[in-house]
Scaffold this motif. Structure first.
Motif, PDB file in Angstrom:
ATOM      1  N   SER A 191      63.151 228.858  62.396  1.00 13.57           N
ATOM      2  CA  SER A 191      64.303 228.182  62.981  1.00 13.57           C
ATOM      3  C   SER A 191      65.378 228.135  61.902  1.00 13.57           C
ATOM      4  O   SER A 191      65.381 227.255  61.049  1.00 13.57           O
ATOM      5  CB  SER A 191      63.887 226.768  63.402  1.00 13.57           C
ATOM      6  OG  SER A 191      65.001 226.004  63.747  1.00 13.57           O
ATOM      7  N   GLU A 237      63.749 234.568  65.535  1.00 12.89           N
ATOM      8  CA  GLU A 237      64.356 233.238  65.460  1.00 12.89           C
ATOM      9  C   GLU A 237      64.107 232.441  66.718  1.00 12.89           C
ATOM     10  O   GLU A 237      64.246 232.946  67.831  1.00 12.89           O
ATOM     11  CB  GLU A 237      65.853 233.401  65.310  1.00 12.89           C
ATOM     12  CG  GLU A 237      66.244 233.615  63.895  1.00 12.89           C
ATOM     13  CD  GLU A 237      67.698 233.303  63.754  1.00 12.89           C
ATOM     14  OE1 GLU A 237      68.473 234.261  63.765  1.00 12.89           O
ATOM     15  OE2 GLU A 237      68.052 232.116  63.671  1.00 12.89           O
ATOM     16  N   LYS A 292      68.954 221.117  67.258  1.00  9.48           N
ATOM     17  CA  LYS A 292      69.414 221.797  66.032  1.00  9.48           C
ATOM     18  C   LYS A 292      69.985 220.810  65.035  1.00  9.48           C
ATOM     19  O   LYS A 292      70.666 219.854  65.419  1.00  9.48           O
ATOM     20  CB  LYS A 292      70.515 222.797  66.397  1.00  9.48           C
ATOM     21  CG  LYS A 292      70.021 223.939  67.242  1.00  9.48           C
ATOM     22  CD  LYS A 292      69.905 225.177  66.422  1.00  9.48           C
ATOM     23  CE  LYS A 292      69.014 226.192  67.076  1.00  9.48           C
ATOM     24  NZ  LYS A 292      68.653 227.276  66.201  1.00  9.48           N
ATOM     25  N   GLY A 309      77.568 238.358  69.833  1.00 12.40           N
ATOM     26  CA  GLY A 309      77.107 237.411  70.850  1.00 12.40           C
ATOM     27  C   GLY A 309      77.766 237.676  72.197  1.00 12.40           C
ATOM     28  O   GLY A 309      77.090 237.668  73.234  1.00 12.40           O
ATOM     29  N   SER A 315      69.464 231.136  74.864  1.00 13.56           N
ATOM     30  CA  SER A 315      69.480 231.018  73.401  1.00 13.56           C
ATOM     31  C   SER A 315      68.226 230.299  72.888  1.00 13.56           C
ATOM     32  O   SER A 315      67.820 230.497  71.754  1.00 13.56           O
ATOM     33  CB  SER A 315      70.728 230.286  72.931  1.00 13.56           C
ATOM     34  OG  SER A 315      70.782 229.004  73.476  1.00 13.56           O
ATOM     35  N   GLY A 347      65.716 232.504  71.516  1.00 19.32           N
ATOM     36  CA  GLY A 347      66.157 233.329  70.396  1.00 19.32           C
ATOM     37  C   GLY A 347      66.868 234.611  70.764  1.00 19.32           C
ATOM     38  O   GLY A 347      66.962 235.512  69.946  1.00 19.32           O
ATOM     39  N   GLY A 354      70.021 236.738  71.005  1.00 14.73           N
ATOM     40  CA  GLY A 354      71.243 236.567  70.207  1.00 14.73           C
ATOM     41  C   GLY A 354      72.528 236.601  70.987  1.00 14.73           C
ATOM     42  O   GLY A 354      73.488 237.269  70.599  1.00 14.73           O
ATOM     43  N   PHE A 405      73.828 231.375  71.088  1.00 20.16           N
ATOM     44  CA  PHE A 405      72.917 231.465  69.950  1.00 20.16           C
ATOM     45  C   PHE A 405      73.699 231.717  68.655  1.00 20.16           C
ATOM     46  O   PHE A 405      73.502 231.047  67.646  1.00 20.16           O
ATOM     47  CB  PHE A 405      71.916 232.601  70.200  1.00 20.16           C
ATOM     48  CG  PHE A 405      70.924 232.782  69.102  1.00 20.16           C
ATOM     49  CD1 PHE A 405      69.780 232.015  69.060  1.00 20.16           C
ATOM     50  CD2 PHE A 405      71.141 233.718  68.108  1.00 20.16           C
ATOM     51  CE1 PHE A 405      68.862 232.174  68.038  1.00 20.16           C
ATOM     52  CE2 PHE A 405      70.238 233.884  67.092  1.00 20.16           C
ATOM     53  CZ  PHE A 405      69.095 233.109  67.052  1.00 20.16           C
ATOM     54  N   GLN A 406      74.628 232.689  68.735  1.00 23.98           N
ATOM     55  CA  GLN A 406      75.420 233.027  67.546  1.00 23.98           C
ATOM     56  C   GLN A 406      76.264 231.831  67.112  1.00 23.98           C
ATOM     57  O   GLN A 406      76.501 231.635  65.930  1.00 23.98           O
ATOM     58  CB  GLN A 406      76.337 234.225  67.831  1.00 23.98           C
ATOM     59  CG  GLN A 406      75.609 235.456  68.318  1.00 23.98           C
ATOM     60  CD  GLN A 406      74.685 236.069  67.279  1.00 23.98           C
ATOM     61  OE1 GLN A 406      74.698 235.675  66.113  1.00 23.98           O
ATOM     62  NE2 GLN A 406      73.854 237.012  67.680  1.00 23.98           N
ATOM     63  N   THR A 413      75.490 228.642  67.258  1.00 26.35           N
ATOM     64  CA  THR A 413      74.700 227.699  66.450  1.00 26.35           C
ATOM     65  C   THR A 413      74.414 228.305  65.073  1.00 26.35           C
ATOM     66  O   THR A 413      74.345 227.590  64.085  1.00 26.35           O
ATOM     67  CB  THR A 413      73.369 227.340  67.141  1.00 26.35           C
ATOM     68  OG1 THR A 413      72.694 228.545  67.466  1.00 26.35           O
ATOM     69  CG2 THR A 413      73.589 226.532  68.384  1.00 26.35           C
TER      70      THR A 413
END
Ligand code: ARG
Length: 498
Positions: free
Chosen positions: A55, A96, A188, A291, A437, A440, A442, A446-447, A449
């Motif tokens: 992570s 990820e 997160k 992304g 996301s 994982g 991408g 996701f990008q 974060t």
């Protein structure tokens, strides 16, 4: 007498073994020799690579960094994982995930190990195996600058909202020790920092190296001097249970890098990487581009397969067979009646459970298509229903077969209602793709974060992302309007022609 002889023999053998091993002829003990083989390690070696679950929201342990224009996951956990793979003799692949999805991924075999500052708690030990500890760290509390003197003990957080990362040891500690505080668990660490800055949280509990990293890079934050009873946590590598040789190999690597100073060296490098100043656009522009690309591809796949499936389902619902009808109804009800988030997890982990290894991207594409199919079928069905019954009756009485009546009379009129509703469905599919996301993939969210984590800027990436989604949906709406108009023009022509 016989017994005595046997005892003597055993003793003699034991002494001999000890003698031989002490002079180095027999270097490994019998247990190590037995541990040389285990199914997991053999499988990894045969494959030629091992998958690390991580992570990457935890600088300096694991975080994103643009190096020579390329996005990389770095940090001392990653260096350690790389060394583990090297010592086993295989390549390392990085997967990820959100911290709270890591254990599930290891247990279902999606990843071979977790190196994510994970603490070996008794609960986790029931599920997976842990290596020896590679680091022991304290827990710290981040607050807004200027408020550090307001909080002097765990008791001072009574009535305050305290943020922690979901399913971490910090969550347990905050709940157990900060009595009277409202503990808020988020996915997160970057979200926690954002909430703290926006005054939605009064404090955030994280591990000391992470807290130090954030405070040093963000002038709006400070550390409160709080002492916990349960102050120090170990960090260890999590592995599947029942793999003694694999575990032994990992422990050997840990022991080696700790004693030869390599681990210290990695920590230093990670700290340096964290603090090198970079121009925001130069460093992170590519993340948004990448992304956005993946979001668009996912949406196109979802729209395409969703439409096909939706049409099929709509037809099934009009079938004469009760069974076919029932299958379609249950399907639609299920996919509209359960959250997309649950469906994404079900497909991602479920495929693994039944023995198929499907990548996160493919799982996401499948989930979005299946989900969108259910909605599209309802759009088509209600469109068809919106055409007055008299139309079919008139067509039939003019001698058209029911199929022809549908194709030539009902569908052309239904399209008028279907198209705008379908447009809405595509727009929501684009927005909802953000959910994937969590496993994982991408895509854009996701990008975002990732950028939040590595730039230490929690808000700006969100603004950029919201603008990108806005522009994307705007383009899609305009495109749809264009097609709608075109259809109407076509229809007008037909009317004239008729
Ligand atoms: N040590 C804590 C735990 O095991 C937190 C780890 C969080 N790691 C991360 N990469 N976000 O629960």
């Amino acid at each position: 007498m016989k017994n005595n002889k046997k005892h003597f023999l055993i003793w003699a053998l034991l002494c001999l073994t000890m003698l031989i091993s002490s002079i180095g002829i027999l270097p490994s003990t019998t247990t190590q020799a037995a541990a040389k083989t285990d199914a997991q390690l053999t499988a990894i070696k045969k494959r030629g690579y091992m998958v690390l679950g991580v992570s990457a929201d935890y600088p300096p342990y694991e975080f994103h960094k643009t190096i020579n224009g390329e996005d990389k996951v770095v940090g001392f956990d990653i260096d350690l994982a790389r060394q583990v793979a090297k010592d086993i003799g295989v390549e390392l692949r990085i997967k990820e995930l959100g911290f709270n999805s890591l254990m599930g991924s290891l247990k279902t075999g999606k990843v071979d190990m977790i190196v994510s500052a994970m603490t070996p708690t008794p609960e986790r030990r029931k599920e997976v195996a842990f290596s020896d500890s590679y680091l022991t760290v304290a827990q710290k509390v981040i607050v807004r600058k200027g408020e550090e003197n307001k909080y002097r003990s765990v008791m001072d957080f009574k009535g305050q909202s305290v943020g922690v990362q979901k399913q971490t040891t910090q969550e347990t500690t905050a709940k157990e020790e900060m009595s009277g505080a409202k503990v808020v668990s988020l996915e997160k660490v970057t979200d926690l920092i954002l909430n703290l800055q926006q005054k939605k949280l009064s404090a955030v509990v994280v591990e000391a190296p992470v807290a130090d990293a954030y405070v040093q890079t963000n002038k709006a934050l400070a550390l409160a001097n709080i002492k916990f009873t349960n102050a120090n946590y170990d960090c260890a590598i999590a592995l599947p249970k029942g793999s003694p040789a694999y575990l032994a190999s990992v422990n050997k690597t840990i022991k080696k890098v700790k004693s030869n100073g390599q681990f210290k060296e990695w920590r230093k490098t990670a700290n340096e990487q964290m603090f090198t100043e970079q121009n925001f656009w130069q460093a992170y522009g590519s993340y948004f581009v990448k992304g956005t690309g993946i979001t668009i591809v996912l949406t196109i796949i979802g729209v395409l397969f969703g439409s096909l499936l939706g049409t099929l389902l709509a037809l099934m619902k009009r079938a004469h067979s009760k069974i076919i009808k029932a299958i379609a109804t249950v399907y639609i009800q299920y996919f509209r009646g359960t959250p997309l988030l649950v469906q994404v997890f079900m497909i991602y982990f479920g495929t693994q459970v039944i023995g198929i290894n499907v990548s996160a991207f493919v799982s996401a594409a499948i989930a979005l298509s299946l989900n969108s199919g259910a909605y599209v079928s309802e759009v088509i069905r209600s469109g068809i229903q919106s055409v007055a019954k008299g139309q079919t009756e008139a067509a039939r009485s003019l001698g058209l077969s029911s199929k022809k009546a549908m194709r030539l009379v009902v569908l052309p009129q239904a399209i008028k209602t279907i198209l705008p509703a379908l447009g809405n469905e595509f727009i929501s599919l684009l927005k909802e793709s953000a959910i994937v996301s969590v496993i994982g993939v991408g895509e854009l969210m996701f990008q975002t974060t990732v950028v939040q984590g590595s730039s230490f800027k929690p808000f700006l990436p969100l603004v950029i992302t919201s603008l990108i989604y806005f522009v994307l949906t705007l383009i899609l709406s305009l495109l749809l309007r264009y097609f709608e108009k075109k259809m109407k023009v076509g229809k007008a022509k037909n009317e004239v022609f008729d």
